[in-house]
Design an enzyme around this catalytic site. Structure first.
Site, PDB file in Angstrom:
ATOM      1  N   TYR A  44     -19.012 -16.305   5.366  1.00 54.54           N
ATOM      2  CA  TYR A  44     -18.646 -15.196   4.563  1.00 54.54           C
ATOM      3  C   TYR A  44     -18.756 -14.006   5.287  1.00 54.54           C
ATOM      4  O   TYR A  44     -17.846 -13.092   5.574  1.00 54.54           O
ATOM      5  CB  TYR A  44     -19.500 -15.094   3.264  1.00 54.54           C
ATOM      6  CG  TYR A  44     -18.771 -14.244   2.221  1.00 54.54           C
ATOM      7  CD1 TYR A  44     -18.181 -14.441   1.463  1.00 54.54           C
ATOM      8  CD2 TYR A  44     -19.351 -12.736   2.465  1.00 54.54           C
ATOM      9  CE1 TYR A  44     -17.547 -13.647   0.427  1.00 54.54           C
ATOM     10  CE2 TYR A  44     -18.925 -11.929   1.412  1.00 54.54           C
ATOM     11  CZ  TYR A  44     -17.923 -12.304   0.667  1.00 54.54           C
ATOM     12  OH  TYR A  44     -17.463 -11.557  -0.239  1.00 54.54           O
ATOM     13  N   PHE A  81       8.385   3.323   6.711  1.00 52.16           N
ATOM     14  CA  PHE A  81       8.692   2.220   6.358  1.00 52.16           C
ATOM     15  C   PHE A  81       8.638   2.294   4.700  1.00 52.16           C
ATOM     16  O   PHE A  81       7.809   2.689   4.170  1.00 52.16           O
ATOM     17  CB  PHE A  81       7.952   1.105   6.854  1.00 52.16           C
ATOM     18  CG  PHE A  81       8.103  -0.337   6.478  1.00 52.16           C
ATOM     19  CD1 PHE A  81       9.293  -1.070   6.675  1.00 52.16           C
ATOM     20  CD2 PHE A  81       7.339  -1.171   5.776  1.00 52.16           C
ATOM     21  CE1 PHE A  81       9.590  -2.180   6.382  1.00 52.16           C
ATOM     22  CE2 PHE A  81       7.646  -2.246   5.211  1.00 52.16           C
ATOM     23  CZ  PHE A  81       8.743  -2.774   5.423  1.00 52.16           C
ATOM     24  N   ASP A  82       9.406   1.203   3.677  1.00 48.68           N
ATOM     25  CA  ASP A  82       9.466   1.368   2.338  1.00 48.68           C
ATOM     26  C   ASP A  82       8.011   1.284   1.660  1.00 48.68           C
ATOM     27  O   ASP A  82       7.458   2.111   0.923  1.00 48.68           O
ATOM     28  CB  ASP A  82      10.412   0.540   1.801  1.00 48.68           C
ATOM     29  CG  ASP A  82      10.484  -0.708   2.131  1.00 48.68           C
ATOM     30  OD1 ASP A  82       9.691  -1.262   2.745  1.00 48.68           O
ATOM     31  OD2 ASP A  82      11.421  -1.427   1.764  1.00 48.68           O
ATOM     32  N   ASP A 104       1.543   3.315  13.031  1.00 45.76           N
ATOM     33  CA  ASP A 104       2.030   2.069  12.340  1.00 45.76           C
ATOM     34  C   ASP A 104       2.420   0.951  13.160  1.00 45.76           C
ATOM     35  O   ASP A 104       3.533   1.294  13.602  1.00 45.76           O
ATOM     36  CB  ASP A 104       3.096   2.422  11.264  1.00 45.76           C
ATOM     37  CG  ASP A 104       3.472   1.191  10.319  1.00 45.76           C
ATOM     38  OD1 ASP A 104       3.377   0.181  10.577  1.00 45.76           O
ATOM     39  OD2 ASP A 104       4.208   1.617   9.271  1.00 45.76           O
ATOM     40  N   ALA A 128       3.158  -2.136  13.324  1.00 44.20           N
ATOM     41  CA  ALA A 128       3.779  -3.498  13.243  1.00 44.20           C
ATOM     42  C   ALA A 128       4.542  -4.186  14.401  1.00 44.20           C
ATOM     43  O   ALA A 128       4.221  -5.350  14.939  1.00 44.20           O
ATOM     44  CB  ALA A 128       4.617  -3.414  12.137  1.00 44.20           C
ATOM     45  N   LYS A 134       4.106  -9.332  12.167  1.00 37.70           N
ATOM     46  CA  LYS A 134       4.962  -8.997  13.104  1.00 37.70           C
ATOM     47  C   LYS A 134       4.651  -9.278  14.506  1.00 37.70           C
ATOM     48  O   LYS A 134       4.500 -10.527  14.883  1.00 37.70           O
ATOM     49  CB  LYS A 134       5.652  -7.612  12.969  1.00 37.70           C
ATOM     50  CG  LYS A 134       6.671  -7.393  11.916  1.00 37.70           C
ATOM     51  CD  LYS A 134       5.761  -7.136  10.347  1.00 37.70           C
ATOM     52  CE  LYS A 134       6.841  -6.809   9.379  1.00 37.70           C
ATOM     53  NZ  LYS A 134       6.020  -5.708   8.601  1.00 37.70           N
ATOM     54  N   HIS A 180      17.152  -3.713  -5.513  1.00 37.83           N
ATOM     55  CA  HIS A 180      17.571  -4.780  -4.813  1.00 37.83           C
ATOM     56  C   HIS A 180      17.305  -6.186  -4.859  1.00 37.83           C
ATOM     57  O   HIS A 180      17.869  -7.319  -4.674  1.00 37.83           O
ATOM     58  CB  HIS A 180      18.192  -4.433  -3.272  1.00 37.83           C
ATOM     59  CG  HIS A 180      16.507  -3.903  -2.665  1.00 37.83           C
ATOM     60  ND1 HIS A 180      15.956  -3.067  -2.696  1.00 37.83           N
ATOM     61  CD2 HIS A 180      16.058  -4.731  -1.695  1.00 37.83           C
ATOM     62  CE1 HIS A 180      14.886  -2.954  -2.254  1.00 37.83           C
ATOM     63  NE2 HIS A 180      14.879  -4.072  -1.687  1.00 37.83           N
TER      64      HIS A 180
END
Ligand SMILES: *Cc1c(COP(=O)(O)O)cnc(C)c1O
Length: 466
Positions: A74, A126-127, A216, A218, A259, A451
Site C-alpha cells: 500500500y 485538450f478537451d 501537458d 502526453a 500515450k 458526439h
C-alpha cells in the site's frame, strides 16, 4: 522506377491477437444498429481500430516481464520508487504524484490552483483539460500560433503565440492567471510539435511575470523527436537530453501516460514546489489514493517505469513518426486531402475539402468515418462540427467547427505497414465514389459532448454538379 522505402518496424512480433473482418452485409447491419454512431459499435466488430492512440499501446516483452514484479504494498512500494526515479530522471522535478490517467492529474492540479474566474492559458487545451478548467470555474484560453491553421509546411505549427500571451498578461494582469500550460505535442491542432525556442520564450514570459508554467506532456517524446529532426542545433542531441532541457523550463508537468508512457493506463503530476505538493497530495488521498500509488496497481507503476524509457528510444520514434507520414502519403495518393505536415500520432483527413457537396451542418467528417466502417471495417473519429458544433449553451447560436476533419489515430506498435496499406486501399475505394456520399442529421443528442452518444440518420442524396 524507384520504390519508396517503407519505414521498418524496429521490433519483431512475439505475441499476436487475431482480428476479424465482418462481411459487408454484417457491417451494414452494425452501422444501422449503431444509428450511424461509431462509438456504439463493439470493438470485436471492428477490423482496424484507429479511434485513439490513448491506452491502446502494445506493451513490450520487458513491460510484460516488469508487470510480474509489481510490488503491491500500500505505501512506499518498490514499484513506486522505481517509477518515481524514472519520472524524476526524465522530467527533472522534486516531487512525483502518480495518477490513474491524465484527467485525474488535471483534476488534482486545477482543484488546487484554479479559482473561480481565473484564466488558464494554453497553446491549445485538450478537451479534458478544457473540461477540468471549466469545472473549477476557470476560463480556458487557447493561444495557438497563427500558422496552426495555415496550409504552409511549417515544422512547428503547435507553438504558443507568445506575442498574444504577453499581450494577454499585460491586458488582464498576471494575478488573474492561474497557470500557463504548454501541450506537447499540440493534440488539438493535429499532434503538431512545439519548438524548443517557443518553449524557452514561453517560460521566460512566465518567469518574468511570476506565473506558474506547466506542461501537458502526453506526447512529449514525439515532440522531442521533431525538435531533434527539425530544429537547428538539436540534431546531435539525444531525445533524453532534449527532454531534460524542455522540462528544466517549467514548474511542473501533468501527463497522461496512456500515450508516451507506452502503457494502457496511468499518469502523473511532477512538480517542484513543496507547498503545492502538500496541497495536491492532501486532496488525492481523498479522491485518488495514497500518494505512492495514486489509483494504480504496483504492477502498473512498474510497467510505466519501463515504458517511459522505451518511448525515448530513437529507433522507435523514428519509425513511429515516419509511419504516420507514410499513412498520410498513402491516403493522399488514394485521393483524400489531409492536413499537412502530418504530426506525431494521427493522420487527419480534411473531409470538408473531400466532400464539398456536404455542408458543415451535415457533418462531412461523419460521412467519411461511417464510410470507412462500411467499406472496410475501419473505425476512426470525426473531429468537426459533430464534435464541436451544436447549440451554444449560453447564446443558443448554432456553432460549426473551424475545420471538418476525420482523425485516423495510430496506436503505438500495434499495426504494421500492411494494415495501413489496407486502410489506404479502402480510402481509394471511397474516393472513387465520393459523389455518392451523403450528409447526416442528428436525430437525438445530449447537451454536452454529444458526439459520444448521439443518434444520426443519413440525408437523401443530392445531385452533385461538377
Ligand atoms: C489524452 C490527453 C489528456 C487526458 O488524458 P487521459 O489519460 O485520457 O485522461 C490530456 N491532455 C492531452 C494532450 C491528451 O492527449
Amino acid at each position: 522506377m524507384s520504390r519508396k522505402r517503407q519505414p521498418i518496424e524496429p521490433h519483431r512480433i512475439k505475441s499476436v491477437e487475431p482480428i476479424k473482418q465482418l462481411s459487408a452485409h454484417e457491417r451494414e447491419q452494425r452501422i444501422v444498429e449503431a444509428r450511424y454512431n461509431i462509438f456504439r459499435i463493439d470493438a470485436q466488430d471492428i477490423f482496424i481500430d484507429l479511434l485513439t492512440d490513448s491506452g491502446t499501446t502494445a506493451m513490450s516483452a520487458r513491460q510484460w516481464a516488469a508487470l510480474m514484479i509489481g510490488d503491491e504494498s500500500y505505501a512506499g512500494a518498490a514499484s513506486f520508487r522505481n517509477f518515481e526515479r524514472t519520472v524524476k530522471d526524465i522530467f527533472r522535478k522534486r516531487f512525483v504524484i502518480p495518477c490513474h490517467q491524465g484527467r485525474s492529474a488535471e483534476n488534482l492540479m486545477f482543484s488546487t490552483v484554479v479559482e473561480k474566474g481565473k484564466y488558464v492559458l494554453n497553446n491549445t487545451h485538450f478537451d479534458t483539460t478544457r473540461g477540468n478548467t471549466l469545472h473549477k470555474g476557470g476560463i480556458p484560453i487557447d493561444l495557438p500560433c497563427p500558422e496552426s491553421t495555415s496550409d504552409e509546411m511549417e515544422p512547428f505549427k503547435g507553438n504558443m503565440d507568445t506575442e498574444h500571451l504577453e499581450a494577454f498578461i499585460n491586458e488582464h494582469g498576471a494575478e488573474s492567471i492561474a497557470m500557463v500550460v504548454m501541450t506537447v505535442t499540440n493534440n488539438s491542432v493535429g499532434g503538431l510539435p512545439v519548438s524548443m525556442a517557443n518553449i524557452h520564450a514561453t517560460s521566460e514570459i512566465c518567469r518574468r511575470h511570476n506565473i506558474l508554467f506547466f506542461f501537458d506532456g502526453a506526447r512529449y517524446a514525439e515532440n522531442c523527436y521533431f525538435i531533434k529532426r527539425d530544429e537547428p542545433g538539436y540534431g546531435n542531441k539525444s531525445v533524453s537530453d532534449i527532454a531534460n532541457e524542455m522540462f528544466e523550463c517549467c514548474d511542473g508537468v501533468m501527463m497522461s501516460a496512456k500515450k508516451d508512457g507506452m502503457a494502457n493506463i496511468g499518469g502523473f503530476i511532477a512538480l517542484n514546489d513543496e507547498d503545492l505538493y502538500q496541497r495536491v497530495t492532501e486532496l488525492m488521498i481523498i479522491i485518488e489514493g495514497f500518494p505512492t500509488y495514486g489509483g494504480l496497481a504496483g504492477r502498473d507503476l512498474e510497467v510505466l517505469a519501463v515504458g517511459l524509457r522505451e518511448a525515448q528510444d530513437f529507433d522507435y520514434l523514428d519509425f513511429r513518426i515516419n509511419q504516420v507520414a507514410y499513412l498520410g502519403e498513402q491516403i493522399k495518393q488514394a485521393g483524400m486531402p489531409i492536413v499537412e505536415p502530418t504530426g506525431g500520432h494521427a493522420v487527419f483527413v480534411d473531409a470538408g475539402k473531400f466532400l464539398p457537396h456536404v455542408p458543415p451542418n451535415e457533418f462531412p467528417g461523419q460521412s467519411v468515418a461511417v464510410e470507412f466502417y462500411r467499406e472496410g471495417g475501419i473505425r476512426m473519429s470525426e473531429i468537426g462540427s459533430l464534435m464541436f458544433g451544436g447549440k451554444d449553451p449560453n447564446t443558443g447560436e448554432e456553432l460549426i467547427a473551424v475545420r471538418e476533419l476525420v482523425r485516423l489515430a495510430m496506436p503505438r506498435r500495434v499495426y504494421t505497414n500492411s494494415h495501413y496499406d489496407y486502410v489506404a486501399d479502402v480510402a481509394a475505394r471511397i474516393a472513387d465514389r465520393r459523389d455518392s456520399l451523403t450528409g447526416y442529421k442528428v436525430v437525438h443528442q445530449t447537451a454536452i459532448l454529444r458526439h459520444f452518444t448521439c443518434d444520426l440518420e443519413p440525408l437523401a442524396h443530392k445531385k452533385v454538379h461538377s
